[in-house]
Design a protein around this motif. Structure first.
Motif, PDB file in Angstrom:
ATOM      1  N   LEU A 183     -41.668  -8.606  12.207  1.00  0.00           N
ATOM      2  CA  LEU A 183     -40.527  -9.015  11.384  1.00  0.00           C
ATOM      3  C   LEU A 183     -39.354  -9.477  12.255  1.00  0.00           C
ATOM      4  N   LYS A 184     -39.077  -8.738  13.303  1.00  0.00           N
ATOM      5  CA  LYS A 184     -37.968  -9.112  14.183  1.00  0.00           C
ATOM      6  C   LYS A 184     -38.262 -10.419  14.927  1.00  0.00           C
ATOM      7  N   ALA A 185     -39.512 -10.593  15.349  1.00  0.00           N
ATOM      8  CA  ALA A 185     -39.882 -11.817  16.062  1.00  0.00           C
ATOM      9  C   ALA A 185     -39.740 -13.042  15.166  1.00  0.00           C
ATOM     10  N   ASN A 186     -39.878 -12.840  13.854  1.00  0.00           N
ATOM     11  CA  ASN A 186     -39.776 -13.943  12.904  1.00  0.00           C
ATOM     12  C   ASN A 186     -38.422 -13.990  12.196  1.00  0.00           C
ATOM     13  N   ASN A 187     -37.465 -13.226  12.731  1.00  0.00           N
ATOM     14  CA  ASN A 187     -36.090 -13.221  12.193  1.00  0.00           C
ATOM     15  C   ASN A 187     -36.042 -12.910  10.702  1.00  0.00           C
ATOM     16  N   ILE A 188     -36.786 -11.914  10.307  1.00  0.00           N
ATOM     17  CA  ILE A 188     -36.839 -11.489   8.908  1.00  0.00           C
ATOM     18  C   ILE A 188     -36.018 -10.209   8.758  1.00  0.00           C
ATOM     19  N   ALA A 189     -35.014 -10.245   7.891  1.00  0.00           N
ATOM     20  CA  ALA A 189     -34.151  -9.082   7.676  1.00  0.00           C
ATOM     21  C   ALA A 189     -34.957  -7.947   7.044  1.00  0.00           C
ATOM     22  N   ILE A 190     -34.658  -6.729   7.458  1.00  0.00           N
ATOM     23  CA  ILE A 190     -35.399  -5.540   7.016  1.00  0.00           C
ATOM     24  C   ILE A 190     -34.488  -4.689   6.134  1.00  0.00           C
ATOM     25  N   TYR A 191     -34.834  -4.591   4.859  1.00  0.00           N
ATOM     26  CA  TYR A 191     -34.080  -3.768   3.911  1.00  0.00           C
ATOM     27  C   TYR A 191     -34.935  -2.577   3.499  1.00  0.00           C
ATOM     28  N   CYS A 192     -34.508  -1.396   3.909  1.00  0.00           N
ATOM     29  CA  CYS A 192     -35.284  -0.181   3.678  1.00  0.00           C
ATOM     30  C   CYS A 192     -34.740   0.600   2.485  1.00  0.00           C
ATOM     31  N   ALA A 193     -35.602   0.910   1.550  1.00  0.00           N
ATOM     32  CA  ALA A 193     -35.219   1.740   0.412  1.00  0.00           C
ATOM     33  C   ALA A 193     -35.132   3.187   0.888  1.00  0.00           C
ATOM     34  N   ALA A 194     -33.896   3.695   0.992  1.00  0.00           N
ATOM     35  CA  ALA A 194     -33.677   5.041   1.539  1.00  0.00           C
ATOM     36  C   ALA A 194     -32.333   5.563   1.075  1.00  0.00           C
ATOM     37  N   LEU A 195     -32.193   6.876   1.079  1.00  0.00           N
ATOM     38  CA  LEU A 195     -30.935   7.490   0.656  1.00  0.00           C
ATOM     39  C   LEU A 195     -29.901   7.502   1.773  1.00  0.00           C
ATOM     40  N   GLN A 196     -30.369   7.581   3.021  1.00  0.00           N
ATOM     41  CA  GLN A 196     -29.458   7.736   4.150  1.00  0.00           C
ATOM     42  C   GLN A 196     -28.727   6.430   4.473  1.00  0.00           C
ATOM     43  N   ALA A 197     -27.426   6.522   4.678  1.00  0.00           N
ATOM     44  CA  ALA A 197     -26.592   5.391   5.120  1.00  0.00           C
ATOM     45  C   ALA A 197     -26.885   4.125   4.325  1.00  0.00           C
ATOM     46  N   SER A 198     -27.005   4.274   3.018  1.00  0.00           N
ATOM     47  CA  SER A 198     -27.438   3.154   2.192  1.00  0.00           C
ATOM     48  C   SER A 198     -26.299   2.599   1.341  1.00  0.00           C
ATOM     49  N   VAL A 199     -26.517   1.360   0.882  1.00  0.00           N
ATOM     50  CA  VAL A 199     -25.602   0.721  -0.064  1.00  0.00           C
ATOM     51  C   VAL A 199     -26.416   0.316  -1.288  1.00  0.00           C
ATOM     52  N   HIS A 200     -25.732   0.040  -2.400  1.00  0.00           N
ATOM     53  CA  HIS A 200     -26.437  -0.380  -3.606  1.00  0.00           C
ATOM     54  C   HIS A 200     -27.220  -1.673  -3.333  1.00  0.00           C
ATOM     55  N   TYR A 201     -28.438  -1.701  -3.809  1.00  0.00           N
ATOM     56  CA  TYR A 201     -29.345  -2.799  -3.490  1.00  0.00           C
ATOM     57  C   TYR A 201     -28.807  -4.169  -3.932  1.00  0.00           C
ATOM     58  N   ASN A 202     -28.051  -4.219  -5.032  1.00  0.00           N
ATOM     59  CA  ASN A 202     -27.607  -5.507  -5.556  1.00  0.00           C
ATOM     60  C   ASN A 202     -26.362  -6.052  -4.857  1.00  0.00           C
ATOM     61  N   THR A 203     -25.949  -5.384  -3.780  1.00  0.00           N
ATOM     62  CA  THR A 203     -24.818  -5.900  -3.001  1.00  0.00           C
ATOM     63  C   THR A 203     -25.288  -6.743  -1.810  1.00  0.00           C
ATOM     64  N   GLN A 204     -26.593  -6.817  -1.610  1.00  0.00           N
ATOM     65  CA  GLN A 204     -27.123  -7.482  -0.424  1.00  0.00           C
ATOM     66  C   GLN A 204     -27.660  -8.886  -0.753  1.00  0.00           C
ATOM     67  N   ASP A 205     -27.704  -9.716   0.285  1.00  0.00           N
ATOM     68  CA  ASP A 205     -28.176 -11.098   0.144  1.00  0.00           C
ATOM     69  C   ASP A 205     -29.664 -11.153   0.500  1.00  0.00           C
ATOM     70  N   PHE A 206     -30.489 -11.355  -0.521  1.00  0.00           N
ATOM     71  CA  PHE A 206     -31.936 -11.424  -0.322  1.00  0.00           C
ATOM     72  C   PHE A 206     -32.458 -12.860  -0.336  1.00  0.00           C
ATOM     73  N   THR A 207     -31.556 -13.835  -0.216  1.00  0.00           N
ATOM     74  CA  THR A 207     -32.006 -15.231  -0.257  1.00  0.00           C
ATOM     75  C   THR A 207     -32.524 -15.713   1.104  1.00  0.00           C
ATOM     76  N   LYS A 208     -32.175 -15.007   2.158  1.00  0.00           N
ATOM     77  CA  LYS A 208     -32.660 -15.353   3.493  1.00  0.00           C
ATOM     78  C   LYS A 208     -34.042 -14.723   3.690  1.00  0.00           C
ATOM     79  N   PRO A 209     -34.719 -14.982   4.816  1.00  0.00           N
ATOM     80  CA  PRO A 209     -36.007 -14.322   5.060  1.00  0.00           C
ATOM     81  C   PRO A 209     -35.849 -12.808   4.963  1.00  0.00           C
ATOM     82  N   THR A 210     -36.602 -12.191   4.066  1.00  0.00           N
ATOM     83  CA  THR A 210     -36.350 -10.800   3.679  1.00  0.00           C
ATOM     84  C   THR A 210     -37.634  -9.996   3.579  1.00  0.00           C
ATOM     85  N   ALA A 211     -37.582  -8.791   4.135  1.00  0.00           N
ATOM     86  CA  ALA A 211     -38.642  -7.795   3.924  1.00  0.00           C
ATOM     87  C   ALA A 211     -38.011  -6.596   3.230  1.00  0.00           C
ATOM     88  N   ILE A 212     -38.545  -6.245   2.070  1.00  0.00           N
ATOM     89  CA  ILE A 212     -38.115  -5.046   1.362  1.00  0.00           C
ATOM     90  C   ILE A 212     -39.153  -3.966   1.628  1.00  0.00           C
TER      91      ILE A 212
END
Length: 264
Positions: A183-212
């Motif tokens: 993922l890092k080699a292909n410049n794909i942003a990594i969004y991890c579903a987790a409670l720790q140090a997290s923000v609400h999912y709908n505040t993030q930009d998923f239009t770029k290369p994205t891995a959920i």
């Protein structure tokens, strides 16, 4: 055309082993597909069929030829033999022996510059895996990646619970380290579903290369994922519990990304 009426037939015994044992599927590179819809989806997905067995009490030879549209080895089997091979209680009278595919992450290619990827770490329950694959198919994601797989992809319960979507998705597997590196080699942003140090999912930009990335309900994601995340995200809960079924969570997150991409 060959006909088999005995459950003691050596070939039928081999097929029972394919149905029941992951080890046999991996060793032979073969697996069973039950049901006309599932067989059709496998063919559309580029899977090669070796043999099709059918019970004439349920489905005719003409129907088999129409549904597969391939010149393959057809074997007529008795009801007793068919029931020995069938996994489902309700069925369509047809089972195919198919060749498995290579699912190495090194072979993953994308047809877009902004891929949307669903990653599941160490999913164990075939029902959850099947539901995740149905969600991925519905959203037409670019790939499903399974990290540290605990269950064989060609487990008959995954095929059944995914209603054949195991054949319609681009699926690869690998270790967590290999996947993060990819993922890092292909410049794909990594969004991890987790409670720790997290923000609400709908505040993030998923239009770029994205891995959920989603983990198991019991243990969540490993520390390695959390340490390498672009951002941890959370689905806000209004009840008493702090988690939901992994396939439901994956659906919410993936379709938010699709909404942002205006593909709905």
């Amino acid at each position: 055309m060959k006909e088999i009426t005995s459950t003691q037939n050596s070939y039928i015994k081999q097929l029972v082993q394919l149905k029941d044992k992951s080890r046999e599927r991996k060793k032979s590179g073969l697996f069973l597909i039950e049901g006309e819809r599932e067989i059709t989806l496998a063919l559309k997905g580029g899977y090669e069929l070796e043999t099709v067995l059918f019970n004439p009490e349920i489905i005719s030879e003409a129907q088999i030829n129409t549904s597969t549209n391939q010149h393959i080895n057809l074997i007529e089997v008795s009801t007793e033999v068919y029931q020995k091979l069938a996994y489902r209680d309700t069925t369509e009278g047809v089972i195919a022996v198919a060749k498995s595919k290579n699912h190495n992450i090194a072979d993953l290619k994308f047809n877009t510059k902004t891929p949307l990827i669903l990653v599941a770490e160490a999913p164990e329950k075939p029902g959850n895996i099947g539901a995740i694959l149905r969600t991925a198919d519905a959203a037409n994601v670019d790939a499903v990646i399974i990290a540290n797989p605990k269950t064989d992809l060609y487990n008959p319960n995954i095929i059944r619970s995914s209603v054949g979507c195991v054949f319609t998705n681009s699926i690869v597997t690998g270790s967590t380290s290999e996947i993060i590196e990819f993922l890092k080699a292909n410049n794909i942003a990594i969004y991890c579903a987790a409670l720790q140090a997290s923000v609400h999912y709908n505040t993030q930009d998923f239009t770029k290369p994205t891995a959920i990335v989603v983990g198991t309900e019991a243990t969540g994601l490993s520390d390695e994922w959390l340490a390498n995340a672009t951002q941890n995200i959370v689905i806000p809960m209004q009840g008493e519990i702090d988690s939901m079924n992994v396939s439901v969570a994956a659906g919410i997150l993936i379709f938010e990304a699709k909404r942002q991409r205006n593909f709905l």
